[in-house]
Structure formats: structure tokens, C-alpha cells
Design an enzyme around this catalytic site. Structure first.
Site, PDB file in Angstrom:
ATOM      1  N   ALA A 112       1.546  -1.191  -0.117  1.00  0.00           N
ATOM      2  CA  ALA A 112       0.112  -0.440  -0.079  1.00  0.00           C
ATOM      3  C   ALA A 112       1.090   1.286   0.017  1.00  0.00           C
ATOM      4  O   ALA A 112       1.772   1.370   0.124  1.00  0.00           O
ATOM      5  CB  ALA A 112      -1.071  -0.254   1.137  1.00  0.00           C
ATOM      6  N   LYS A 113      -0.033   2.833  -0.090  1.00  0.00           N
ATOM      7  CA  LYS A 113       0.859   4.004   0.190  1.00  0.00           C
ATOM      8  C   LYS A 113      -0.152   4.766  -0.014  1.00  0.00           C
ATOM      9  O   LYS A 113      -1.201   4.765  -0.296  1.00  0.00           O
ATOM     10  CB  LYS A 113       1.712   3.599  -1.224  1.00  0.00           C
ATOM     11  CG  LYS A 113       3.023   4.827  -1.202  1.00  0.00           C
ATOM     12  CD  LYS A 113       4.336   4.296  -0.850  1.00  0.00           C
ATOM     13  CE  LYS A 113       5.304   4.664  -0.401  1.00  0.00           C
ATOM     14  NZ  LYS A 113       6.482   3.688  -0.223  1.00  0.00           N
TER      15      LYS A 113
END
Ligand code: GLU
Length: 423
Positions: A112-113
Site C-alpha cells: 500500500a502507499k
């Protein structure tokens, strides 16, 4: 503020680059094209607006993202970036790279980011806190210890993580240590987390030294970026006796072919907030630093600094990617042709997320480890991943990047196939 107005460092669309890298991995490792199609997309991308009262009473509205690429191997994991040039596609690319990085390290996480389009350097601490708390509230149903676990990235630090931890915990009614990593030690952080990304890069360089029949102390190194990764890497390499010939931050750098006085550079940066004016060194620009004479070049700042424009002029024999995505695929091909070895981001800068994993585990168990235990476990994981990537590179006669991505993608593909496509 649009990306064009702030002068983005991104010359090419990073998500398109990440997808083309994945397609290439699919070809080299003969992976099922159906799976590659699935893995080419992000599972979820949330876009939020973040209205914030500024100190002068006005209201600014910031744009924020949180993207989950994949959760086949576990909850998604990845940093939050505060930078004026953040785009949705940049966050998507960074989320995809986190999936590969976690899989290569054998961590039970997907990728994720997050990102907020802002310049944290021009915000007051109070403005930064209000922005962080509102951003956290906007994504509160998307994050959580079993769901998606943020961490620091470019422009964020332990202080920001503490606000995320507090905002989430206040809403739940109790402290939730596992919601975010990279927290300060006083609120459940892990010993060794702060320097972990640089320490992981050091362990890769040491593993490489063994392969090359060298000692780490024999290398000369140029380091671009003097934030969490670059500054700690300079310090650790200096302690190992390596010669750090150049360092830089966003405002420019310093070069001394006989070696920078690293403790003096750290003190100078601490006192003045910049490396400019460092004694016993010549000023260099960030572009010039990349082309200096040295054994190892460590780009530890932003993406796409080594492109088809300058790849041919790189003199280093090894590139150690402290940043995510600093070398474009076209530059990669040029470097390979020149015989430059690239220690890819998913391997070279994975130390951060590895110790984030340790922090998450320690938080869930409420049982904290000694620093030497953290470092020893980090070494085990990074050294094993290095060896696996090295062997895969030899077996498939490919680059260390494709070998690393290949191992990672195969692990995610296997989890996806084993779980089966829902429904
Ligand atoms: N932002 C770091 C990275 O790109 C750390 C992520 C994490 O610890 O979750 O690897």
C-alpha cells in the site's frame, strides 16, 4: 497546486513504468498472463479532500490518497508521503512496489502507499498536525492493524506517525499500537526502526562485497539525499570504514574525493538544516553528484533521477537504490549494457518495512525486543533475500532487479492462485 506548477521530478508516469516492469517479469518468468493482468491493477484507491485551518485563520484544502495494491499475503503495508508533486499514479506505483518488497522479504503483508499533495517544509507544526489528523480521519475505515498499516515515507516521520496512532486510537477508544509503524519509542515504536532502511542497504552492500571479494571499507560511495535513508547510510558506511565521497540534500551537495567528514556533515545538517556550506568539500549539484567517480552510487531521495538522459554518464560500478524507483526502465537497460550492477529498491531499501513488521509484531504482542535482536533478525531476512535474488539472477541470467521482482511476483501469484479468485 498542480504537479506542473511545482515542477515535478516525474518525467514518466510511474504507474505505467511499474506495470511495464511487471509485464517484463511475466515474460522472463513465464507467468500466467491472467495473473499478470490481475496484479497490474491496484485493489483499492481512496482519494480524499483534507480541509485544514491554517494558522492565519484561512482554510486550505489538501488532496490525499491511500492506495492498496494487493492483500493476497496479508494486510497491506506502506508509507505515507507528504510532497508537493504527489500524484495518484505515483502512489499506485509505490503501492505496487511495496507488494513486491514485502513478498521478496517474506513478510505477511501486501502493498500500500499513501500521499498528501503538500509541502511539509512550509507548514507549521500545528498545521501539519491538523492536516495529519484530518487525513487520518478521512481514511480511518481503510486502515487498521489487520487491514492496512501506514508508516513514514518521504516528508513524514515519527511525529506524524504518533498523530496517526493517536487519532485512530482516540476514535477506537483505546490505544491501537498495530495501526501504524515508525512510531516514536515513547508510544510503542521499535528500537532500530529509524535507521532500519539504511541498515538494510548496508547489509546488501556487505553481502555484495562478499560476492565481489571486497571489503566494505574498500568502497567509495556517493549518496544523493540526506533524509532518513541517506543520512543514516552515510553514517553507517562511515562507521564501516567506507569512503563517502559526496552527499546532498534537496538544496545541493558537497564533494570531496578524499572523503567527506560524515560526523561533521551530520552536525552541519542538524544545525543549519542544509548541507550547503559544508567545510572541506566542494559544492556539487544533485545532477553532478550522480555522475561522480565512485564505486557505489546510492540515490536515496526521489524517483526517476537516473534516466535515459544521464544513465550513460554514470561512473559508479554499483547503484544501491535507497529511494523507491530512482532508475527508470530505459536507464536500467543502458546501465546493464554498461555492466553497472543495480541493487534494486525492493531489496536495497526493504530494511525499513522489515523493521516495521517487527514493530507491528511487538505492538500486537505488547512485548518489545532489544536493539541487537532487531538488527540480527533484520540481517537474517535481508541477507537471505539477497542470496535468493542473487541465485535467481544467475539461474535466469537476468538482472538483479528482474530476479528480485520475479521472486516476489511469483510468491504473490502463488498466494493468489492458492486462495482462488473470489467468488
Ligand atoms: N516507506 C518505506 C518504504 O518505502 C517503509 C514502509 C513501511 O515501513 O511500511 O519501504
Amino acid at each position: 497546486m498542480s504537479t506542473a506548477e511545482v515542477g515535478s521530478h516525474l518525467r514518466e508516469n510511474p504507474f505505467e513504468l511499474a506495470k511495464s516492469q511487471l509485464r517484463r517479469v511475466g515474460e522472463v518468468f513465464a507467468l500466467d498472463p491472467n495473473l499478470i493482468r490481475v496484479l497490474s491493477q491496484c485493489k483499492k484507491a481512496v482519494e480524499v479532500s483534507i480541509p485544514v485551518q491554517m494558522d492565519d485563520g484561512s482554510i486550505e484544502v489538501f488532496l490525499g490518497y491511500r492506495v492498496t495494491h494487493n492483500i493476497a499475503r496479508g494486510p497491506s503495508k506502506g508509507g505515507i508521503r507528504y510532497h508537493p508533486a504527489v500524484t495518484r499514479d505515483e502512489v499506485k506505483a509505490l503501492a505496487m512496489w511495496m507488494t513486491w518488497k514485502c513478498a521478496l522479504m517474506g513478510l505477511p503483508f501486501g502493498g500500500a502507499k499513501g500521499g498528501v499533495v503538500c509541502n511539509p517544509k512550509t507548514l507549521s507544526p500545528k498545521e501539519l498536525e491538523r492536516m495529519t489528523r484530518r487525513y487520518t480521519s478521512e481514511i480511518i475505515n481503510d486502515i487498521g492493524p489487520e487491514r492496512d498499516i501506514p508508516a513514514p515515507d518521504v516528508g513524514t516521520d515519527g511525529r506524524v506517525m504518533a498523530w496517526i496512532f493517536d487519532t485512530y486510537s482516540m476514535n477506537k477508544g483505546h490505544s491501537v499500537l498495530g495501526v501504524v509503524t515508525g512510531k516514536p519509542l515513547s508510544v510503542g515504536g521499535s528500537l532500530g526502526r529509524e535507521e532500519a532502511t539504511a541498515r538494510g542497504a548496508l547489509y546488501c552492500i556487505q553481502a555484495l562485497a562478499v560476492k565481489q571479494g571486497m571489503r566494505t571499507s574498500e568502497y567509495s560511495v556517493a549518496i544523493q539525499g540526506f533524509g532518513n535513508v541517506g543520512a543514516h547510510l552515510a553514517r553507517l558506511l562511515h562507521l564501516e570504514g567506507a569512503k563517502v565521497v559526496a552527499v546532498s540534500d534537496s538544496r545541493g551537495g558537497a564533494h570531496n574525493p578524499d572523503g567527506i567528514d560524515v560526523p561533521a556533515a551530520l552536525a552541519h545538517k542538524q544545525e543549519r538544516g542544509t548541507l550547503a556550506g559544508l567545510a572541506n568539500a566542494e559544492p556539487v549539484t544533485n545532477e553532478e553528484l550522480l555522475e561522480l567517480e565512485c564505486d557505489i552510487l546510492a540515490p536515496c531521495a526521489l524517483e526517476q533521477v537516473i534516466t535515459e538522459e544521464n544513465a550513460d554518464r554514470i561512473k559508479a560500478r554499483v547503484i544501491c537504490e535507497g529511494a523507491n524507483g530512482p532508475v527508470t526502465p530505459t536507464a536500467d537497460a543502458i546501465l546493464e549494457e554498461k555492466g553497472v550492477l543495480v541493487l534494486p529498491d525492493v531489496l536495497a531499501n526493504a530494511g525499513g518495512v522489515v523493521v516495521s513488521y517487527f514493530e507491528w509484531v511487538q505492538g500486537l504482542q505488547e512485548y518489545f525486543w532489544r536493539e541487537d535482536e532487531v538488527n540480527a533478525k533484520l540481517h537474517d531476512i535481508v541477507a537471505r533475500a539477497f542470496e535468493e535474488a542473487w541465485q535467481t539472477r544467475d539461474r535466469f541470467e537476468t538482472s538483479l532487479r528482474l530476479a528480485s521482482y520475479g521472486l516476489a511476483v511469483q510468491r504473490v501469484a502463488e498466494a493468489t492462485t492458492t486462495r482462488g479468485l473470489y467468488p
